[in-house]
Each structure stands twice: as C-alpha cells, then as structure tokens.
Design an enzyme around this catalytic site. Structure first.
Site, PDB file in Angstrom:
ATOM      1  N   GLN A   6      35.628 -52.855  34.896  1.00  0.00           N
ATOM      2  CA  GLN A   6      34.244 -52.866  34.401  1.00  0.00           C
ATOM      3  C   GLN A   6      33.314 -52.191  35.419  1.00  0.00           C
ATOM      4  OE1 GLN A   6      33.214 -54.020  31.309  1.00  0.00           O
ATOM      5  NE2 GLN A   6      31.217 -53.213  31.861  1.00  0.00           N
ATOM      6  N   ASP A  18      40.161 -46.525  29.201  1.00  0.00           N
ATOM      7  CA  ASP A  18      38.771 -46.039  29.179  1.00  0.00           C
ATOM      8  C   ASP A  18      38.737 -44.511  29.122  1.00  0.00           C
ATOM      9  OD1 ASP A  18      36.720 -47.849  29.002  1.00  0.00           O
ATOM     10  OD2 ASP A  18      36.657 -48.309  31.149  1.00  0.00           O
ATOM     11  N   LYS A  36      35.009 -58.161  25.192  1.00  0.00           N
ATOM     12  CA  LYS A  36      36.216 -57.317  25.129  1.00  0.00           C
ATOM     13  C   LYS A  36      37.461 -58.194  25.044  1.00  0.00           C
ATOM     14  CE  LYS A  36      34.156 -53.433  27.544  1.00  0.00           C
ATOM     15  NZ  LYS A  36      33.822 -52.859  28.848  1.00  0.00           N
TER      16      LYS A  36
END
Ligand code: NDP
Length: 292
Positions: A97, A120, A53
């Site tokens: 994460q 997200d 990422k």
C-alpha cells in the site's frame, strides 16, 4: 441531452462475480489464489483501503494475507517481507500500500516484488511490457478506465483520446492501454498549453489530475466519453466533506457517456485487482489466462 451514466459499481460487481466464478473453477483444480497486502504505518485512509481490498479478496473466495508493519519500520524490514512473500507459493499477488513512510524508497520496494506477483502492475518490467505491447500485469485503475470506456463504445479504434495526467500509476498506463486499443492518444499535463482546445477535440477524455471539478462543461466535445479518475475531498455547502471528481458535474449535460464520482472508476480498481490476482495465480501455475 444528458449523458449516459457509466455505472462503475454494477460493472465492477459483474467483474467481481466473474472472478468469483473463476476462483470456484480453479478450486476444483486445487488452485486457490491469494493476495498479500502490506501496510506500513497507520494512515487512516490506507487502513480503509487495505481493509476493503482484503474483504473483497475473501468475498471472491481467495485467500487474503494481511501484513502490518509499524510506521518506523526500516526499508530493510519491508524488503525482507517482500522477499519472503515472493518465495511463498500460497501468495499469488503482492500489493504494498502506497504511500510509504519517508524512510522507505517506494521504487526499491516495488522493484523487489516478483514481477509475476506484481498485481498492481507498477514494477518496471510490467510497465515496460505494457509499453512494448507485451502481455503482463497491468495497473488496476487504468485497466478499469478502459473497461468502463468500452461499455460506452466497444471499439475505441480511431477515437481521439485525451488523457490528462502523466503519472506512472494512472496517466501513462491508461495512455498505453488506449494506444493498444488503437485510439489516437494525446497526453496532457500541468505544462500543456490551452488544455480546453485539446479537450474539445477529444472523443474520449480521461481526467486523472487530482483537482476538484477542474474540467469544465464547455471544454467537453458534445457526445464524448468522459472517464473521471479524480478522487477529491472537498467541503460541501453544509460543511460536511464530500468526494468529487476532476470533471465538473455540468459535463454530464454535454458528454455522451460519463463516469460518476463516486461510483465510477473507484469500484473498478478493486475489481481489477481481484482479476489480476487470479491472472497471476493462473500464470504461476502455467494455466492459460482466464477470460474475465
Ligand atoms: P498525480 O498527482 O501523480 O498526477 C496528476 C497529474 O495531473 C500530473 O501528471 C500533473 O501534471 C497533472 N496535472 C496537475 N495539474 C494539472 C493542470 N492544471 N492541468 C493539466 N494537468 C495537470 O496523481 P495520480 O495520477 O496519482 O492521480 C490522479 C487522480 O486520480 C487523483 O485525484 C487521485 O486521487 C485519483 N486516483 C483515483 C484512483 C481510483 O481508484 N479511482 C486510483 C488512483 C488515483 P505534471 O506531471 O505536469 O505535474
């Protein structure tokens, strides 16, 4: 007849190129989007995801801020870091994460993220906006699924869409997005009766189950669009592990268009994360949403 393979890698590369072009335009206005990624502990799979990422963020010309906390970090430590990132004007997006170590409640952490930086799209405010059909940050994998489906058929209006899976990160949001595209949406799950009867009616099938090769070729409606979200690691005949989806490879002989695994939905997830970071940066500065 065999299905058209929906090439997620090249569609993701196109989106990443558009993101990078937008970042260059923003740079001329002294706006430089930045993504903060928080990793707690040293789970090897999570470390690989986080590295890729951050690399993609920098390749797109944005700033990457990596924050690593030890596996025994407390919930208060993570919440304090998230609050600091919420206040940091250089940080346009925050990604924590998952999964988090057992001592940390992921819901508390997600709810602590400023919804405007929730790239997200997991914050309840963004989930609620999606459910209400309001603009907001949308989860990356579901967004990628819809983009891929629309490369096979630009209008999904009126299609019978079946989503297998009802998780908050894939199944439910992808169903909401398909509803917003005017598809007629059914959501199936582990308690669904006679799943093959439902799949056989689906013009568009999204499989987000997490079971290798679960959906069989003879469950597919001929000509259907099949989006395979599953990432399942299995041992191959040669003893080496390989990644397969939730849909059996034989489905490609029946479907009209299908995503491969790997190389389908996976690459879209990161590309959509980059796009969300740019969208967040623009919204935070009162700029109109970039056309990506
Ligand atoms: P979850 O385990 O959270 O959800 C799985 C869903 O599948 C649940 O709703 C479950 O039903 C349903 N399910 C399980 N067994 C069956 C069955 N036999 N028949 C019908 N439905 C069933 O998984 P996620 O949503 O997080 O992920 C799904 C898959 O997508 C995984 O393989 C994951 O690795 C992959 N994934 C891929 C991403 C990418 O970037 N490509 C990103 C995120 C996930 P119930 O609710 O009743 O338990």
């Amino acid at each position: 007849m065999s299905a058209r393979i929906i090439d997620g890698k090249s569609i993701a590369a196109d989106l990443r190129a558009r993101v990078a072009a937008t970042v260059r335009v923003l740079d001329e206005q002294s706006v430089r989007p930045g993504l903060a990624v928080v990793l707690v502990g040293a789970d090897p799979a999570s470390e690989i995801y986080v590295r890729s990422k951050s690399r993609a963020v920098m390749e797109a010309g944005m700033r990457a801020f990596d924050h690593k906390l030890p596996a025994d970090a407390s919930e208060a430590d993570v919440l304090a870091l998230v609050r600091k990132l919420n206040q940091d004007a250089d940080v346009s997006g925050i990604l924590v994460q998952l999964p988090l170590p057992a001592q940390i409640d992921p819901h508390k952490v997600i709810e602590a993220i400023d919804p405007a930086k929730d790239v997200d799209g997991f914050h309840p405010l963004n989930a609620g906006r999606l459910a209400r059909g309001l603009p907001g940050l949308v989860p990356c994998t579901p967004l990628g699924c819809v983009i891929l489906a629309k490369t096979a058929r630009p209008s999904l209006a009126g299609l019978n869409a079946l989503v297998i899976g009802r998780s908050g990160i894939v199944g439910k949001p992808v169903a909401q997005l398909l509803l917003a595209e005017d598809a007629t949406v059914t959501i199936a799950h582990s308690r669904t009766a006679d799943l093959p009867a439902l799949t056989r009616q689906a013009d568009l099938l999204v499989a987000a189950i997490g079971r290798p090769n679960y959906v069989k070729a003879d469950w597919i409606k001929p000509g259907a669009i099949v989006i395979d979200v599953g990432i399942n690691r299995i041992a191959g005949a040669d003893g080496k592990s390989r990644v397969v989806g939730d849909v059996d490879a034989g489905a490609a002989a029946v479907a009209g268009a299908i995503t491969p695994v790997p190389g389908g939905v996976g690459p879209m997830t990161i590309a959509c994360l980059l796009a969300n970071t740019v969208r967040a940066a623009c919204a935070q500065r009162g700029l109109s949403a970039p056309a990506l």
